[in-house]
Design a protein around this motif. Structure first.
Motif, PDB file in Angstrom:
ATOM      1  N   GLY A 192     -22.209  -4.838  -2.708  1.00  0.00           N
ATOM      2  CA  GLY A 192     -20.769  -4.603  -2.592  1.00  0.00           C
ATOM      3  C   GLY A 192     -20.037  -4.793  -3.901  1.00  0.00           C
ATOM      4  O   GLY A 192     -19.143  -4.022  -4.259  1.00  0.00           O
ATOM      5  N   LYS A 198     -20.750  -1.802  -6.140  1.00  0.00           N
ATOM      6  CA  LYS A 198     -19.997  -0.632  -5.666  1.00  0.00           C
ATOM      7  C   LYS A 198     -18.542  -0.723  -6.107  1.00  0.00           C
ATOM      8  O   LYS A 198     -17.928   0.280  -6.484  1.00  0.00           O
ATOM      9  N   ARG A 199     -17.990  -1.942  -6.067  1.00  0.00           N
ATOM     10  CA  ARG A 199     -16.603  -2.107  -6.517  1.00  0.00           C
ATOM     11  C   ARG A 199     -16.481  -1.778  -8.000  1.00  0.00           C
ATOM     12  O   ARG A 199     -15.506  -1.173  -8.430  1.00  0.00           O
ATOM     13  N   PRO A 242      -9.036   2.007  -4.800  1.00  0.00           N
ATOM     14  CA  PRO A 242      -8.580   1.613  -3.464  1.00  0.00           C
ATOM     15  C   PRO A 242      -9.352   0.410  -2.948  1.00  0.00           C
ATOM     16  O   PRO A 242     -10.417   0.053  -3.473  1.00  0.00           O
ATOM     17  N   GLN A 243      -8.822  -0.208  -1.918  1.00  0.00           N
ATOM     18  CA  GLN A 243      -9.485  -1.368  -1.333  1.00  0.00           C
ATOM     19  C   GLN A 243     -10.795  -0.971  -0.647  1.00  0.00           C
ATOM     20  O   GLN A 243     -11.786  -1.682  -0.705  1.00  0.00           O
ATOM     21  N   GLU A 244     -10.792   0.216  -0.005  1.00  0.00           N
ATOM     22  CA  GLU A 244     -11.968   0.664   0.721  1.00  0.00           C
ATOM     23  C   GLU A 244     -13.035   1.183  -0.244  1.00  0.00           C
ATOM     24  O   GLU A 244     -12.717   1.867  -1.215  1.00  0.00           O
ATOM     25  N   LEU A 245     -14.278   0.874   0.039  1.00  0.00           N
ATOM     26  CA  LEU A 245     -15.391   1.370  -0.770  1.00  0.00           C
ATOM     27  C   LEU A 245     -15.856   2.700  -0.195  1.00  0.00           C
ATOM     28  O   LEU A 245     -16.623   2.745   0.772  1.00  0.00           O
ATOM     29  N   THR A 246     -15.372   3.803  -0.765  1.00  0.00           N
ATOM     30  CA  THR A 246     -15.718   5.136  -0.260  1.00  0.00           C
ATOM     31  C   THR A 246     -16.431   5.914  -1.360  1.00  0.00           C
ATOM     32  O   THR A 246     -15.808   6.384  -2.306  1.00  0.00           O
ATOM     33  N   THR A 247     -17.745   6.030  -1.240  1.00  0.00           N
ATOM     34  CA  THR A 247     -18.532   6.761  -2.231  1.00  0.00           C
ATOM     35  C   THR A 247     -19.625   7.546  -1.513  1.00  0.00           C
ATOM     36  O   THR A 247     -19.981   7.246  -0.374  1.00  0.00           O
ATOM     37  N   ASP A 295      -6.217  -2.149  -5.993  1.00  0.00           N
ATOM     38  CA  ASP A 295      -5.763  -2.589  -4.678  1.00  0.00           C
ATOM     39  C   ASP A 295      -6.809  -3.534  -4.101  1.00  0.00           C
ATOM     40  O   ASP A 295      -7.878  -3.095  -3.679  1.00  0.00           O
ATOM     41  N   GLU A 296      -6.493  -4.835  -4.114  1.00  0.00           N
ATOM     42  CA  GLU A 296      -7.422  -5.865  -3.642  1.00  0.00           C
ATOM     43  C   GLU A 296      -8.795  -5.707  -4.316  1.00  0.00           C
ATOM     44  O   GLU A 296      -9.814  -5.517  -3.641  1.00  0.00           O
ATOM     45  N   THR A 306       0.831  -1.205   0.000  1.00  0.00           N
ATOM     46  CA  THR A 306       0.000   0.000   0.000  1.00  0.00           C
ATOM     47  C   THR A 306       0.865   1.255   0.000  1.00  0.00           C
ATOM     48  O   THR A 306       0.541   2.253  -0.660  1.00  0.00           O
TER      49      THR A 306
END
Length: 308
Positions: free
Chosen positions: A137, A140-141, A84-89, A159-160, A45
């Motif tokens: 999920g 969203k990805r 990114p690995q995190e789902l931030t929307t 990333d992942e 990362t």
């Protein structure tokens, strides 16, 4: 061909004194899928963050399509898309508005036709008016990937990308990533799913303790480091390996009912025929046999163990 990403003597030392990256030198070729593997805390990362301008390296040089990420940040960063690995929307925005806004952040003029194209590529067009909060999920990805592609980057970091995604959708996304590569994108992938790298990557890089310990063509890596095992299912159990054969890489298992012979996959002279002949001379006959080869996961685990 000039690499699309070139990293020279890259180091990152945090204020605590922890050295996250140690003299990284790495070239990533245009149009390839490059898988970056490493255990948790290996530096994956931090390395991606440094290339994308999110992390400030202590020293070293990073070029993205010839543009220095430190001295020519805007030009370098517009070449890069990051998932990114995190789902931030934004939960209450629609899919189409989210992707369109992301394009505008990079100063790109509105292009509804292009937004429609990538939403269709990612099977999101039917969801274009859906609120983000209503998506699964996996969907969203896909939106995160669409956002990363919205400004037409040449380099895409994943990333992942399939973390938390079911097996069927994961394979759909593998096909999608190959399609992006076929359309000219360079893909850099980090993953904990070793089969993902084995399935998709053109080259494999392994990072551990902040150091790149190996970069190799996937096929060449499997050829050089993969081991093959020949398992002989014996007609009658054997108590021990004959003294004359103890110099060979043989192992008795299953109470003497199976004999395993381990050899280099790259070797053209594995000695199998000679082995079977010698076993027969010692009264050891088999009723069945099968051969297996080390997976990429086996190779990865062994590489990390060797460095530890």
């Amino acid at each position: 061909m000039q690499p699309i990403i070139s990293i020279k003597n890259l180091n990152k030392v945090y204020s605590s004194g922890f050295k996250a990256l140690n003299n990284i030198n790495l070239d990533i070729n245009r149009g390839e899928i490059f898988a970056l593997l490493g255990p948790n805390g290996a530096g994956k990362t931090t390395l991606i963050g440094s290339i994308c301008g999110i992390v400030n390296p202590t020293d070293g040089e990073i070029l993205a399509d010839g543009h220095n990420i430190s001295t020519d940040f805007r030009k370098a960063r517009e070449k890069i898309g990051l998932v990114p690995q995190e789902l931030t929307t934004e939960a209450f925005e629609s899919v189409k508005a989210t992707v369109t806004f992301s394009r505008g952040l990079f100063g790109k003029p509105a292009d509804p036709a292009y937004i429609e194209k990538i939403l269709r590529q990612l099977s999101l067009w039917d969801k274009r008016d859906s609120k983000m909060m209503a998506l699964s999920g996996g969907m969203k990805r896909r939106v995160m990937i669409a956002k990363a592609l919205s400004h037409e980057p040449q380099i895409l970091f994943l990333d992942e990308p399939t973390a938390g995604v079911d097996v069927e959708l994961r394979r759909d996304m593998w096909d999608m990533v190959r399609g992006l590569r076929d359309n000219g994108a360079t893909i850099i992938l980090t993953t904990h799913y070793i089969e993902e790298a084995e399935e998709m990557a053109d080259r494999i890089g392994v990072i551990n303790k902040g150091e790149i310990i190996l970069v190799e063509e996937k096929s060449e890596l499997m050829h050089k480091l993969g081991k093959r095992q020949l398992t002989l299912h014996l007609q009658c159990p054997v108590q021990s390996i004959p003294e004359e054969l103890k110099h060979l890489p043989l192992e008795l298992i299953d109470d003497g009912n199976e004999l395993i012979y381990t050899f280099d996959a790259q070797s053209e002279h594995t000695g199998i025929a000679e082995l079977l002949k010698q076993l027969s001379q010692h009264g050891i006959d088999f009723k069945d046999l099968n051969s297996t080869q080390n997976s990429l996961e086996d190779i990865f685990v062994n590489l990390v163990k060797e460095q530890s």
